[in-house]
Enzyme design. Structure first.
Site, PDB file in Angstrom:
ATOM      1  N   ASN A   1       0.629  -1.255   0.018  1.00 47.60           N
ATOM      2  CA  ASN A   1      -0.134   0.071   0.069  1.00 47.60           C
ATOM      3  C   ASN A   1       0.786   1.168   0.070  1.00 47.60           C
ATOM      4  O   ASN A   1       1.690   1.471   1.062  1.00 47.60           O
ATOM      5  CB  ASN A   1      -0.985  -0.126   1.363  1.00 47.60           C
TER       6      ASN A   1
ATOM      7  N   LYS B   1      -0.025   4.243  -0.101  1.00 45.26           N
ATOM      8  CA  LYS B   1      -0.703   5.357   0.482  1.00 45.26           C
ATOM      9  C   LYS B   1      -0.623   6.701  -0.349  1.00 45.26           C
ATOM     10  O   LYS B   1      -0.500   6.575  -1.503  1.00 45.26           O
ATOM     11  CB  LYS B   1      -0.213   5.556   2.165  1.00 45.26           C
TER      12      LYS B   1
ATOM     13  N   HIS C   1      -9.450   1.016   5.114  1.00 42.86           N
ATOM     14  CA  HIS C   1      -8.311   1.214   5.734  1.00 42.86           C
ATOM     15  C   HIS C   1      -8.431   2.059   6.942  1.00 42.86           C
ATOM     16  O   HIS C   1      -9.141   3.123   6.899  1.00 42.86           O
ATOM     17  CB  HIS C   1      -7.251   1.768   4.821  1.00 42.86           C
TER      18      HIS C   1
ATOM     19  N   GLU D   1      -6.721   4.586   7.978  1.00 36.19           N
ATOM     20  CA  GLU D   1      -6.728   5.920   7.532  1.00 36.19           C
ATOM     21  C   GLU D   1      -7.912   6.731   6.900  1.00 36.19           C
ATOM     22  O   GLU D   1      -8.211   7.834   7.077  1.00 36.19           O
ATOM     23  CB  GLU D   1      -5.415   6.153   6.754  1.00 36.19           C
TER      24      GLU D   1
ATOM     25  N   GLU E   1      -5.073  -4.895  10.539  1.00 41.82           N
ATOM     26  CA  GLU E   1      -4.138  -3.946  10.615  1.00 41.82           C
ATOM     27  C   GLU E   1      -4.422  -3.331  12.021  1.00 41.82           C
ATOM     28  O   GLU E   1      -5.298  -2.289  12.129  1.00 41.82           O
ATOM     29  CB  GLU E   1      -4.199  -2.881   9.500  1.00 41.82           C
TER      30      GLU E   1
ATOM     31  N   GLY F   1       3.022   2.123  10.778  1.00 46.18           N
ATOM     32  CA  GLY F   1       3.877   3.132  10.929  1.00 46.18           C
ATOM     33  C   GLY F   1       4.797   3.391  12.192  1.00 46.18           C
ATOM     34  O   GLY F   1       5.345   4.342  12.099  1.00 46.18           O
TER      35      GLY F   1
ATOM     36  N   SER G   1       3.624  -2.313  10.402  1.00 45.16           N
ATOM     37  CA  SER G   1       5.045  -2.464  10.517  1.00 45.16           C
ATOM     38  C   SER G   1       5.548  -3.745  10.109  1.00 45.16           C
ATOM     39  O   SER G   1       6.656  -4.369  10.686  1.00 45.16           O
ATOM     40  CB  SER G   1       5.312  -2.071  11.972  1.00 45.16           C
TER      41      SER G   1
HETATM   42  P1  13P Z   1       3.214   0.302   7.705  1.00 48.29           P
HETATM   43  O1  13P Z   1       3.771  -0.982   6.904  1.00 48.29           O
HETATM   44  O2  13P Z   1       3.885   1.422   6.967  1.00 48.29           O
HETATM   45  O3  13P Z   1       3.330   0.203   9.125  1.00 48.29           O
HETATM   46  O4  13P Z   1       1.824   0.608   6.987  1.00 48.29           O
HETATM   47  C1  13P Z   1       0.772  -0.427   7.165  1.00 48.29           C
HETATM   48  C2  13P Z   1      -0.475  -0.116   6.332  1.00 48.29           C
HETATM   49  O5  13P Z   1      -1.074   0.642   6.750  1.00 48.29           O
HETATM   50  C3  13P Z   1      -0.668  -1.073   5.428  1.00 48.29           C
HETATM   51  O6  13P Z   1      -2.163  -0.749   4.532  1.00 48.29           O
END
Ligand code: 13P
Length: 249
Positions: A11, A13, A97, A99, A167, A173, A212
């Site tokens: 992803n 983002k 997601h 976010e 997740e 992150g 992560s």
């Molecule tokens: P990270 O791997 O950067 O922690 O992000 C995970 C994520 O949100 C994937 O959709």
């Protein structure tokens, strides 16, 4: 039962300009040289979907969107329909997601409507669920995730291609990850809830872990029972890191 191949999905983002397609070319080159035993997908920002699909054409790399509208078309400025993503070359789309849930106020009903719209347009939705740190610390993780699964998976997904991604919000992150036992506990709960909601046909639908995932922890996470792949954020932006995770599957 035959194990379905794991799905390693990146992803990106809100990262990536045309110049970053060089990383995709590197990835495609490396994947063409040695067989891997998993599926590989990349979900770039929508501005790059068509060009990334071209770059990955003829390779095993599948392309996905990061979100789609629940609506098919019309006066929805700034939104992108599932059919538009498919038209640009996507075969998958992430929905729900954290976010989007947190930053854009999407609730389970919205996520379910998006997953249904995606499936109708021929895309396989990757439906995301996961608890916050406060929910984890107060012992509600399994209950919260179970409720999200029950309410975010539309009945229309029965018999269709899709995936669920667990997740934990606090692991995204941050460099933090749940213990392997915690990952297994939640993934087993997700599987039970999926079967309760959609029937035994979903016994082989992949449940991805995200949060992560890095080259140095991918192998142990991917070996956890019921972990059917990974949804990778930061470590999917560079071909070398993403390849290391793919090779760990
Ligand atoms: P990270 O791997 O950067 O922690 O992000 C995970 C994520 O949100 C994937 O959709």
């Amino acid at each position: 039962m035959m194990q379905a191949p794991k799905l390693i999905a990146g992803n990106w983002k809100m990262n990536g300009l045309a110049a970053d397609l060089a990383e995709v070319s590197l990835l495609v080159d490396s994947l063409s040289k040695a067989a891997v035993n998993c599926r590989v997908a990349l979900c770039p920002p929508s501005t790059l979907i068509a060009r990334m699909a071209e770059t990955a054409d003829g390779s095993i790399v599948e392309i996905g969107g990061q979100d789609c509208s629940a609506e098919a078309k019309g006066a929805f400025t700034g939104d992108t329909s599932a059919a538009m993503l498919a038209d640009a070359g996507a075969t998958l789309v992430i929905v729900g997601h954290s976010e989007r849930r947190q930053g854009h106020g999407e609730d389970d009903a919205t996520v379910a409507a998006k997953a249904e719209a995606a499936s109708k347009a021929g895309l396989a939705p990757i439906v995301c669920v996961g608890e916050t740190l406060q929910q984890r610390e107060t012992g509600q993780a399994v209950e919260v995730v179970r409720r999200q699964v029950m309410q975010s998976l539309p009945l229309a997904l029965s018999g269709q291609s899709f995936a669920v991604a667990y997740e934990p919000v606090w692991a995204i992150g941050t460099g933090l990850t749940p213990t392997l036992a915690q990952i297994e506990e939640v993934h087993r709960a997700v599987r039970r809830a999926m079967i309760e909601r959609l029937g035994l046909g979903v016994a082989v639908v992949p449940i991805l872990y995200g949060g992560s995932v890095k080259p140095d922890n991918a192998a142990e996470i991917l070996a956890v029972p019921e972990v059917g792949g990974a949804l990778v954020g930061g470590a999917s932006l560079k071909a070398a890191d993403f390849l290391a995770i793919i090779r760990a599957a």
